[in-house]
Write a protein that holds these residues in place. Structure first.
Motif, short mmCIF file in Angstrom:
data_model
loop_
_atom_site.label_atom_id
_atom_site.label_comp_id
_atom_site.label_asym_id
_atom_site.label_seq_id
_atom_site.Cartn_x
_atom_site.Cartn_y
_atom_site.Cartn_z
N ASP A 29 14.56 -23.26 10.68
CA ASP A 29 13.74 -23.14 9.49
C ASP A 29 12.26 -23.24 9.85
O ASP A 29 11.83 -24.20 10.50
N THR B 243 28.35 -20.16 6.33
CA THR B 243 27.16 -20.37 7.15
C THR B 243 27.61 -20.75 8.56
O THR B 243 28.62 -21.43 8.73
N ARG C 290 26.05 -15.91 -4.79
CA ARG C 290 26.06 -17.13 -3.97
C ARG C 290 24.75 -17.85 -4.25
O ARG C 290 23.67 -17.26 -4.11
N ARG D 133 18.66 -26.35 -1.94
CA ARG D 133 18.34 -26.85 -0.59
C ARG D 133 17.07 -27.70 -0.61
O ARG D 133 16.19 -27.52 -1.45
O1 LIG Z 1 22.36 -20.40 2.49
C1 LIG Z 1 22.64 -20.93 3.56
O2 LIG Z 1 23.77 -21.17 3.91
C2 LIG Z 1 21.52 -21.31 4.49
C3 LIG Z 1 20.23 -20.71 4.06
C4 LIG Z 1 19.10 -21.05 4.96
O3 LIG Z 1 18.87 -20.41 5.96
C5 LIG Z 1 18.28 -22.21 4.63
O4 LIG Z 1 18.53 -22.88 3.64
O5 LIG Z 1 17.35 -22.49 5.41
#
Ligand SMILES: O=C(O)CCC(=O)C(=O)O
Length: 283
Positions: free
Chosen positions: A100, A125, A264, A268
């Protein structure tokens, strides 16, 4: 001391599930410490927590450091600005191997994502253990990589997104104008385990500093192929309410885009280091 949580490894290299999480985490520092210990050991952890409150999602984030208010993804609004939404209905996706925001000088150290709407199939994922990938390099290659640095550049994926008609030209220009890029050591030392990890990705790493383009392309190509060996990977099939927490210092991740036209949606939080937590500070 007896454990509050049960930790079950999900693969020999990385990934474990945690059972027994209780609500009101902000008052449960022992439980948060156990989550952290499991994460540092297993690099990715999965919690089955459909009833987790937004407050508890935030409490886990605050335990690890400073939850980010994300620049690129929308969030839940004034009450929970640090909880970001990634919703495929709006075209938000992350189907690329990346750390990230590695184009920042101090990228997030930990990210935690919870499944809010899951497609009927697909949408897993995957993660790669960049510590295990590093360990498996030859001693000659490890020696060659010592002291090398590579550029991580936000412009690389946004230029690709423009080529694929995934973003407008205006959005492309707005992002390019930010000029977000940073030179990172190609091998970083995890501050808690002392393990070395490769810090490169096919998404953001454009080139290695100080060597020719041909040599840089060849070396990065080799390292990406080496890291993407299935033996360094862990893959999670989401159920509603699952939360994955990963250590952005030691894994790459990729959200597989194989579920369209279904929806989906993930919540986060990514977390910046408070002070001495980030690897590059050890140099
Ligand atoms: O949606 C996901 O499984 C991961 C997405 C992603 O790359 C993130 O949240 O940094």
């Amino acid at each position: 001391m007896s454990s509050l949580l049960t930790v079950r490894p999900l693969s020999p290299i990385l990934g474990a599930e945690l059972i027994g999480l209780k609500p009101d985490l902000s008052s449960k520092s022992d439980m948060l410490a156990e989550i952290e210990a499991a994460l540092v050991k297993h690099e990715v952890i999965i919690l089955h927590v459909p009833d987790l409150s937004l407050e508890d999602h935030q409490a886990i984030g605050q335990h690890f450091g400073m939850p980010e208010i994300h620049t690129y993804f929308p969030n839940l609004g004034p009450e929970f600005p640090q909880i970001t939404i990634i919703d495929s209905k709006r075209g938000e996706r992350a189907d690329m191997w990346h750390h990230d925001e590695s184009f920042l000088s101090s990228p997030p150290i930990v990210t935690m994502t919870q499944a809010k709407i899951t497609p009927p199939c697909g949408g897993d994922t995957c993660w790669i253990s960049m510590t295990s990938a590093y360990d498996a390099l030859s001693d000659r290659m490890k020696h060659y990589l010592e002291g090398l640095q590579a550029w991580h550049d936000m412009n690389a994926p946004i230029a690709e997104a423009l080529r694929q008609n995934m973003v407008t030209y205006e959005r492309y220009v707005a992002i390019v104008q930010k000029g977000q890029r940073h030179l990172h050591d190609m091998v970083k030392i995890h501050p808690q385990t002392g393990r070395k990890a490769l810090f490169i990705s096919p998404t953001y790493t454009t080139h290695i500093e100080g060597i020719s383009t041909t040599e840089s392309n060849a070396l990065l190509g080799y390292l990406h192929t080496h890291c993407q060996n299935i033996k360094f990977m862990f893959r999670h099939r989401w159920h509603l309410g699952d939360m994955a927490i990963w250590d952005n210092r030691s894994v790459l991740h990729n959200a597989v885009l194989d579920y369209q036209p279904h929806q989906r949606r993930m919540h986060r939080i990514s977390v910046f280091a408070r002070k001495q937590q980030y690897i590059s500070l050890l140099k």
